[in-house]
Design a protein around this motif. Structure first.
Motif, short mmCIF file in Angstrom:
data_model
loop_
_atom_site.label_atom_id
_atom_site.label_comp_id
_atom_site.label_asym_id
_atom_site.label_seq_id
_atom_site.Cartn_x
_atom_site.Cartn_y
_atom_site.Cartn_z
N GLY A 190 0.83 -1.20 0.00
CA GLY A 190 0.00 0.00 0.00
C GLY A 190 0.86 1.25 0.00
O GLY A 190 1.80 1.37 -0.78
N SER A 191 0.59 2.15 0.93
CA SER A 191 1.32 3.42 0.99
C SER A 191 2.55 3.36 1.89
O SER A 191 3.21 4.38 2.09
N VAL A 192 2.87 2.19 2.44
CA VAL A 192 4.03 2.07 3.33
C VAL A 192 5.30 2.12 2.50
O VAL A 192 5.50 1.28 1.61
N PRO A 193 6.19 3.08 2.76
CA PRO A 193 7.45 3.14 2.01
C PRO A 193 8.34 1.94 2.36
O PRO A 193 8.42 1.54 3.52
N GLN A 194 8.98 1.38 1.35
CA GLN A 194 9.85 0.23 1.57
C GLN A 194 11.26 0.69 1.95
O GLN A 194 11.73 1.71 1.48
N PHE A 195 11.92 -0.09 2.78
CA PHE A 195 13.21 0.29 3.34
C PHE A 195 14.37 -0.43 2.66
O PHE A 195 15.52 -0.23 3.02
N ASP A 196 14.08 -1.29 1.69
CA ASP A 196 15.13 -2.09 1.07
C ASP A 196 14.90 -2.13 -0.43
O ASP A 196 13.81 -1.84 -0.91
N ASP A 197 15.95 -2.55 -1.16
CA ASP A 197 15.80 -2.68 -2.61
C ASP A 197 14.89 -3.88 -2.92
O ASP A 197 14.76 -4.79 -2.12
N LEU A 198 14.27 -3.84 -4.08
CA LEU A 198 13.42 -4.94 -4.55
C LEU A 198 14.05 -5.46 -5.84
O LEU A 198 13.93 -4.83 -6.89
N THR A 199 14.74 -6.58 -5.75
CA THR A 199 15.39 -7.18 -6.91
C THR A 199 14.80 -8.57 -7.14
O THR A 199 14.68 -9.36 -6.21
N LEU A 200 14.44 -8.83 -8.39
CA LEU A 200 13.76 -10.08 -8.73
C LEU A 200 14.20 -10.53 -10.12
O LEU A 200 14.20 -9.74 -11.06
N ILE A 201 14.58 -11.80 -10.23
CA ILE A 201 14.92 -12.40 -11.52
C ILE A 201 14.07 -13.66 -11.65
O ILE A 201 14.07 -14.51 -10.76
N VAL A 202 13.34 -13.77 -12.76
CA VAL A 202 12.51 -14.95 -13.01
C VAL A 202 12.97 -15.58 -14.32
O VAL A 202 13.03 -14.90 -15.35
N LEU A 203 13.33 -16.86 -14.26
CA LEU A 203 13.70 -17.62 -15.45
C LEU A 203 12.66 -18.71 -15.65
O LEU A 203 12.23 -19.36 -14.69
N LYS A 204 12.26 -18.89 -16.89
CA LYS A 204 11.29 -19.94 -17.20
C LYS A 204 11.77 -20.70 -18.43
O LYS A 204 12.02 -20.10 -19.47
N ARG A 205 11.91 -21.99 -18.28
CA ARG A 205 12.37 -22.83 -19.40
C ARG A 205 11.21 -23.04 -20.36
O ARG A 205 10.14 -23.51 -19.96
N LEU A 206 11.44 -22.71 -21.61
CA LEU A 206 10.43 -22.88 -22.65
C LEU A 206 10.64 -24.22 -23.34
O LEU A 206 11.66 -24.87 -23.17
N GLY A 207 9.68 -24.62 -24.14
CA GLY A 207 9.80 -25.85 -24.91
C GLY A 207 8.70 -26.83 -24.55
O GLY A 207 7.90 -26.60 -23.65
N GLU A 208 8.70 -27.92 -25.27
CA GLU A 208 7.70 -28.96 -25.07
C GLU A 208 8.06 -29.79 -23.85
O GLU A 208 9.22 -30.14 -23.64
N LYS A 209 7.07 -30.13 -23.07
CA LYS A 209 7.28 -31.04 -21.94
C LYS A 209 7.64 -32.42 -22.47
O LYS A 209 7.11 -32.87 -23.47
N ARG A 210 8.57 -33.06 -21.77
CA ARG A 210 8.96 -34.42 -22.15
C ARG A 210 7.92 -35.41 -21.64
O ARG A 210 7.39 -35.25 -20.54
#
Length: 107
Positions: free
Chosen positions: A67-87
């Motif tokens: 909400g309106s609460v200021p954050q005190f730390d950095d927000l770092t996020l990395i999302v990896l998703k493997r593409l392709g056909e399921k085996r």
């Protein structure tokens, strides 16, 4: 600091999320944290989307939670998703498997 070398194999459809504690430590007005549960549930809810869309949903989820609460730390996020056909040799999971990996402890 001690680092370990690890190898993982991402199968098609698998998702790997790396984040700083600013994501899970994000606070709202009652001092509740977004937490690992908030992060996991957001990723699982949106697991059929692209990595970019999952990233956007997590960041939006943190913003809405805080909400309106200021954050005190950095927000770092990395999302990896493997593409392709399921085996066909890999049985479908009834429930997605979550494997938290703890970072190495600083000495």
């Amino acid at each position: 600091m001690r680092l370990e070398k690890r190898r993982i194999i991402l199968e098609p459809g698998d998702i790997m999320v790396a984040y700083t504690d600013g994501i899970t430590d994000a606070l709202r007005a009652d001092n509740a944290e977004f937490g690992v549960v908030g992060l996991q549930s957001t990723v699982l809810t949106h697991r059929t989307l692209s990595a970019q869309e999952i990233t956007d949903r997590v960041m939006r989820g943190v913003d809405e939670f805080s909400g309106s609460v200021p954050q005190f730390d950095d927000l770092t996020l990395i999302v990896l998703k493997r593409l392709g056909e399921k085996r066909t040799g890999r049985p479908p999971m009834e429930k997605p498997m979550l494997k938290p990996v703890n970072p190495p402890m600083m000495e």
